[in-house]
Motif scaffolding. Structure first.
Motif, PDB file in Angstrom:
ATOM      1  N   ARG A 261      -1.919  11.077  -2.618  1.00  0.00           N
ATOM      2  CA  ARG A 261      -2.079   9.811  -3.336  1.00  0.00           C
ATOM      3  C   ARG A 261      -3.361   9.117  -2.887  1.00  0.00           C
ATOM      4  NH1 ARG A 261       3.925   7.631  -1.691  1.00  0.00           N
ATOM      5  NH2 ARG A 261       4.919   9.665  -1.854  1.00  0.00           N
ATOM      6  N   ASP A 262      -4.146   8.716  -3.858  1.00  0.00           N
ATOM      7  CA  ASP A 262      -5.413   8.059  -3.520  1.00  0.00           C
ATOM      8  C   ASP A 262      -5.539   6.701  -4.193  1.00  0.00           C
ATOM      9  OD1 ASP A 262      -5.735   8.829  -6.120  1.00  0.00           O
ATOM     10  OD2 ASP A 262      -7.636   9.866  -5.839  1.00  0.00           O
ATOM     11  N   LYS A 263      -4.398   6.116  -4.566  1.00  0.00           N
ATOM     12  CA  LYS A 263      -4.389   4.801  -5.196  1.00  0.00           C
ATOM     13  C   LYS A 263      -4.040   3.733  -4.164  1.00  0.00           C
ATOM     14  CE  LYS A 263      -4.996   6.954  -9.099  1.00  0.00           C
ATOM     15  NZ  LYS A 263      -6.338   7.005  -9.709  1.00  0.00           N
ATOM     16  N   GLU A 265      -4.655   0.573  -1.297  1.00  0.00           N
ATOM     17  CA  GLU A 265      -5.380   0.438  -0.043  1.00  0.00           C
ATOM     18  C   GLU A 265      -4.433   0.548   1.138  1.00  0.00           C
ATOM     19  OE1 GLU A 265      -7.354  -3.314  -0.253  1.00  0.00           O
ATOM     20  OE2 GLU A 265      -8.784  -2.679  -1.804  1.00  0.00           O
ATOM     21  N   ASN A 269      -2.673   4.402   0.471  1.00  0.00           N
ATOM     22  CA  ASN A 269      -3.653   5.424   0.124  1.00  0.00           C
ATOM     23  C   ASN A 269      -3.556   6.581   1.123  1.00  0.00           C
ATOM     24  OD1 ASN A 269      -6.047   6.952  -0.378  1.00  0.00           O
ATOM     25  ND2 ASN A 269      -6.936   5.154  -1.367  1.00  0.00           N
ATOM     26  N   GLU A 272      -6.628   8.590   2.424  1.00  0.00           N
ATOM     27  CA  GLU A 272      -7.492   7.975   3.422  1.00  0.00           C
ATOM     28  C   GLU A 272      -7.056   8.289   4.849  1.00  0.00           C
ATOM     29  OE1 GLU A 272     -10.376   6.129   3.348  1.00  0.00           O
ATOM     30  OE2 GLU A 272     -10.468   6.904   1.299  1.00  0.00           O
TER      31      GLU A 272
END
Length: 443
Positions: A261-263, A265, A269, A272
């Motif tokens: 998942r890269d949605k 903050e 995320n 990250e």
């Protein structure tokens, strides 16, 4: 920890039970509507007569409904079917929920065995000899209780998502009958077409678990996968935590996988924070940072997960449907695992796909194929012609395989399966795969 392959097998072990429930409901509703509409012949004759006289569709529909409401035999059939369906669907829900809760215990036991075997081999390779002290049994029992409760909640509120909105499973016969009668009263749709459309609509939706507060719903077999995937991952984490606390290890590395998942903050995320080494004791490790050439931050602050408490945020590490794991990182000894970079974006038919987009494309195609298989099965059980649907299944499967080949990802035939013919899990391929994986892991 558990591999992606092990998580796939564990999470899919109970799917046949919910697919059996789904198939039963769709077929039962369609059969009852087919039988009920046999009583509408008088209304059909009236439609033909009014059409010849040039009456409007609205006038025809009103007259047909008047006739049906006055037809005592028809009304008695509807009432009997409604009561019988509600009683039988309640019994079927209770049966499947009970079987799922019972079988979940064995799946969690298997997840515990796999996790322990993998964890021990990791500690052995670091020269640390660990003995099972009863903690695994306690961890496994707690996860069994949690998983059984979650599965019970999944079947508590079920229904179908159709063009007219959400339909509770206990009300679906009456609602679908009403829609079929409206269609039939127009004179443009035959009884046979009405039944086929009921099957198609319910098959496309699939039986779903519904959260009416949020409006979200998931197909029951998919929701059971998510439930077991989350439980197995959290169980593996607890096993690792227990061993970490026995030995005083102060750092861990979090795994990484493609399509994370890269949605959002922060902890939301996953892309990250995945793949990095973290401190779990709140201390700084400057010398270790120099040794490995990587900044070492606090695990809970970055991922939302605490090794000491074994708890975390549902959006972060080991949260709902998270496929990441963590493993001990031995200070002065361990070398960070290097993960292969995610594949470059691909252009297919003029559209650019990230790896995440590829996965979503796979899931969508898999859902379409399972929906067609549900439709085929219901048609065959009602003695209807399913040749056209079979052709669609072949075509969609071919497209799915081609999409995976072009995108260079592994096909997942287990996600195309619809095993709805039995409530005896031992006779399903999903359960056999689970048992095989469990045996292989603990040898």
């Amino acid at each position: 920890m558990l591999s992606d392959e092990q998580l796939d097998v564990l999470s899919g072990a109970l799917a046949p039970l919910f697919q059996n429930l789904e198939a039963w409901v769709i077929t039962d509703v369609a059969q009852r509507i087919k039988n009920t509409m046999m009583y509408t012949r008088t209304a059909e004759l009236e439609v033909e007569a009014l059409q010849k006289m040039g009456y409007s569709p609205a006038r025809i529909r009103a007259e047909v409904m008047r006739i049906l409401r006055a037809d005592k035999a028809f009304q008695r059939q509807v009432e009997e079917n409604t009561l019988a369906f509600k009683r039988e669907v309640a019994a079927k829900l209770a049966e499947i929920t009970g079987k799922a809760q019972e079988a979940a215990g064995e799946v969690i036991d298997g997840a515990g065995d796999m996790s322990w075997a993998d964890d021990i081999s990791l500690w052995d390779s670091a020269g640390v000899n660990l003995e099972e002290d009863g903690s695994l049994k306690q961890i496994t029992q707690a996860m069994k209780d949690q998983t059984r409760g979650t599965l019970k909640n999944l079947t508590r509120t079920t229904g179908f998502r159709t063009a007219s909105g959400m339909e509770s499973v206990k009300e679906v016969y009456q609602k679908e009958l009403d829609k079929a009668l409206v269609k039939a009263s127009s004179g443009a749709v035959t009884r046979e077409q009405c039944v086929r459309e009921v099957i198609q609509d319910l098959a496309r939706s699939g039986l779903r678990t519904i959260d009416y507060d949020s409006g979200r719903s998931y197909q029951l077999d998919t929701a059971s996968r998510m439930c077991l995937n989350t439980a197995a991952g959290q169980l593996a984490a607890q096993v690792c935590n227990s061993n970490i606390q026995k030995t005083g290890v102060t750092m861990v590395q979090v795994s990484a996988h493609w399509g994370a998942r890269d949605k959002g903050e922060g902890i939301k995320n996953h892309k990250e924070w995945q793949g990095k080494v973290y401190s779990i004791d709140g201390q700084l490790h400057p010398e270790e940072e120099k040794r490995i050439g990587m900044e070492i931050n606090d695990l809970q602050e970055c991922t939302g997960y605490s090794v000491q408490d074994g708890t975390g945020d549902i959006e972060g590490l080991h949260g709902v449907n998270c496929r990441h794991n963590h493993h001990p990182f031995f200070e002065g000894v361990s070398t960070p695992v290097k993960y292969d970079p995610e594949p470059e974006d691909k252009e297919i038919n003029g559209r650019t796909y990230s790896y995440y987009d590829v996965l979503q494309g796979m899931r969508r195609r898999e859902r379409e194929i399972r929906a067609l298989k549900r439709e085929k099965e219901a048609l065959e059980k009602l003695g209807e012609d399913a040749a056209a649907v079979k052709a669609k299944i072949r075509q969609k499967t071919k497209e799915y395989n081609s999409f995976c080949d072009i995108c260079e990802v592994r096909q997942k035939p287990e996600r195309l399966r619809v095993e709805s013919g039995t409530t005896d899990l031992t006779k399903t391929q999903a359960w056999k795969s689970f048992q095989e994986e469990r045996t292989k892991a603990v040898k």
